[in-house]
Design a protein around this motif. Structure first.
Motif, PDB file in Angstrom:
ATOM      1  N   GLY A   1      -1.243   4.508  -1.675  1.00 10.11           N
ATOM      2  CA  GLY A   1      -2.825   4.198  -0.928  1.00 10.11           C
ATOM      3  C   GLY A   1      -3.286   4.518   0.734  1.00 10.11           C
ATOM      4  O   GLY A   1      -1.931   4.895   1.053  1.00 10.11           O
TER       5      GLY A   1
ATOM      6  N   GLU B   1      -8.720  -3.142   5.652  1.00 12.92           N
ATOM      7  CA  GLU B   1     -10.088  -4.015   4.709  1.00 12.92           C
ATOM      8  C   GLU B   1      -9.593  -5.385   4.184  1.00 12.92           C
ATOM      9  O   GLU B   1     -10.288  -6.327   3.814  1.00 12.92           O
TER      10      GLU B   1
ATOM     11  N   LEU C   1     -10.215  -4.623  -4.153  1.00 17.38           N
ATOM     12  CA  LEU C   1      -8.712  -3.352  -3.354  1.00 17.38           C
ATOM     13  C   LEU C   1      -7.900  -3.625  -3.999  1.00 17.38           C
ATOM     14  O   LEU C   1      -6.967  -2.105  -4.433  1.00 17.38           O
TER      15      LEU C   1
ATOM     16  N   GLU D   1      -7.901  -1.725  -7.455  1.00 14.81           N
ATOM     17  CA  GLU D   1      -8.837  -0.448  -7.154  1.00 14.81           C
ATOM     18  C   GLU D   1      -7.338   0.689  -6.462  1.00 14.81           C
ATOM     19  O   GLU D   1      -6.590   2.031  -7.169  1.00 14.81           O
ATOM     20  N   LEU D   2      -5.910   0.095  -5.963  1.00 16.15           N
ATOM     21  CA  LEU D   2      -4.647   0.300  -5.825  1.00 16.15           C
ATOM     22  C   LEU D   2      -4.559   0.640  -6.310  1.00 16.15           C
ATOM     23  O   LEU D   2      -3.169   1.819  -6.860  1.00 16.15           O
TER      24      LEU D   2
ATOM     25  N   VAL E   1       0.931  -1.132   0.056  1.00 15.45           N
ATOM     26  CA  VAL E   1      -0.318  -0.043   0.508  1.00 15.45           C
ATOM     27  C   VAL E   1       0.746   1.023   0.293  1.00 15.45           C
ATOM     28  O   VAL E   1       0.193   2.329  -0.779  1.00 15.45           O
TER      29      VAL E   1
ATOM     30  N   LEU F   1      -8.586   4.902  -6.158  1.00 15.02           N
ATOM     31  CA  LEU F   1      -8.945   5.170  -4.212  1.00 15.02           C
ATOM     32  C   LEU F   1      -8.151   6.469  -3.950  1.00 15.02           C
ATOM     33  O   LEU F   1      -8.381   6.550  -2.761  1.00 15.02           O
TER      34      LEU F   1
ATOM     35  N   SER G   1      -6.224   3.389   5.843  1.00  9.81           N
ATOM     36  CA  SER G   1      -7.441   2.118   5.536  1.00  9.81           C
ATOM     37  C   SER G   1      -7.992   1.386   5.738  1.00  9.81           C
ATOM     38  O   SER G   1      -8.230  -0.019   5.875  1.00  9.81           O
ATOM     39  N   VAL G   2      -7.057   1.025   3.674  1.00 12.83           N
ATOM     40  CA  VAL G   2      -6.736   0.121   2.875  1.00 12.83           C
ATOM     41  C   VAL G   2      -6.004  -0.941   3.185  1.00 12.83           C
ATOM     42  O   VAL G   2      -6.823  -2.068   2.860  1.00 12.83           O
TER      43      VAL G   2
END
Length: 403
Positions: free
Chosen positions: A47, A54, A135, A138-139, A42, A144, A50-51
């Protein structure tokens, strides 16, 4: 007559504590290892933190499916090992309680946990795996808002570039800002600012970049000289880059539920390669659930050490056996997915061989007087320990003489 006797409830309590402790410990260790890699991923992709939480939440079902068999095995093994070392097992056996009767409670655990594991691997894990991959997508794509990296020039569109020197408070406070953009009609502008922050708008495709204490340089083909504007506060609209939507669930077999795998494995609308992959994944999941019904017998066979011995070889051997069998299943499923072998043969033949080994070990302990299924390994381990101790004492005495 009560369904569970006093002895059954006692054995149930003995199993429950190490079972829950092992399950939680295994899950925590796996999550900690995954968390470190996710933080690195991340941060590398820019990113928000918080990701990570998740993504970790979506890996819990996968780790639970691995931790439940290990928890059941070690919970039963440690409970019966305690009974054996405290001579309570000998008392129960002297009272006529057979090993088969003592396995009543472990099999109640096995049936309940097997049902839970079937729900996890059959229905929960496919959806969590899909959410996890979503996820990641999206990263990587910047959906995001994670495409802006500190100290690098970032393309927000075809003709818009942004650079940030420093980021604080989780990306909310930005400083050392440079923005350059060009419109289709040839107009360009460049902005430098000391501080700035992103603000959301009603339009999901546009955000406001509020800048403070900066200079804006605007230029156009009809300008004789660029226009320079100093400002204390300026709102700059930024259009977010267009991102393709993530694929539908089912792109890979790990994202299919058990009924979907059955339909895919017998469908004439898919290629032979896809049909083989679906069948291999289905049988892999079923074998991983079926092995849980053998773990109580394996645990008891490895839990009882030889008389006048407190060796923990059985604990070590149980972990080696279950991990080795899991790796064999993974390899067999991979070969079957290539269509080189029937998945029934690739996955259920090792299961039958492993079942035969477990039954022999349990039969040796339960039905042969003085039977010890790993007695030979226990003797080798004892001799090895004596040999190591002898050489350790010899080295210590030689060091004392030299000193």
């Amino acid at each position: 007559m009560r369904f569970l006797t006093l002895n059954d409830r006692y054995v149930a309590r003995l199993i429950a504590v190490p079972l829950v402790a092992t399950l939680l410990l295994a899950a925590m260790l796996l999550l900690l290892d995954k968390m470190l890699r996710l933080f690195d991923f991340v941060v590398r992709e820019g990113g928000p933190v918080s990701v990570v939480w998740e993504m970790l939440a979506n890996t819990i079902p996968e780790y639970m499916s691995l931790g439940i068999p290990i928890g059941l095995m070690l919970g039963t093994l440690l409970a019966f090992r305690k009974l054996a070392l405290s001579s309570e097992l000998d008392v129960l056996r002297a009272l006529g309680v057979s090993y088969g009767r003592l396995l009543k409670v472990p099999y109640l655990y096995a049936f309940g946990l097997a049902f839970v594991n079937l729900l996890i691997v059959g229905f929960v894990q496919p959806y969590s795996h899909y959410a996890y991959e979503g996820l990641r997508y999206e990263l990587r794509s910047g959906a995001l808002g994670a495409s802006i990296k500190v100290g690098e020039f970032t393309k927000l569109g075809k003709k818009e570039t942004l650079r940030i020197e420093r980021s604080q408070n989780g990306g909310r406070d930005l400083s050392g800002i440079f923005v350059h953009a060009e419109s289709p009609d040839g107009k360009t502008f460049a902005v430098t600012a000391e501080h700035g922050t992103f603000l959301a708008t009603d339009d999901p495709d546009t955000i406001i970049f509020r800048l403070h204490n900066g200079v804006l340089v605007n230029n156009a083909p009809n300008f004789k000289t660029p226009r320079v504007l100093s400002f204390t506060s300026h709102d700059l609209p930024v259009e977010l880059p267009k991102v393709d939507s993530f694929r539908h669930r089912g792109g890979i077999n790990e994202e299919l539920t058990v009924p979907e795998l059955v339909r895919s494995g017998h469908s004439g609308k898919v290629t032979p390669q896809e049909r083989a992959q679906s069948r291999a994944e289905f049988h892999f999941r079923m074998v991983e659930v079926a092995i849980m019904f053998l773990l109580p017998m394996l645990s008891v066979a490895l839990a009882v050490p030889p008389k006048r011995s407190s060796s923990a070889l059985g604990v070590f051997l149980s972990i080696v056996m279950i991990v080795t069998y899991h790796k064999i299943n993974q390899y067999a499923a991979a070969v079957a997915a290539l269509g080189k072998i029937n998945p029934i043969l690739a996955l259920w033949v090792p299961f039958l061989l492993f079942s035969a080994l477990i039954w022999w070990m349990y039969h040796t302990l339960a039905h042969k007087p003085g039977g010890q299924p790993i007695g030979a390994l226990e003797r080798v381990a004892a001799r090895t320990a004596k040999f190591v101790k002898r050489w350790t004492n010899f080295g210590r005495r030689r060091n004392q003489v030299t000193a």
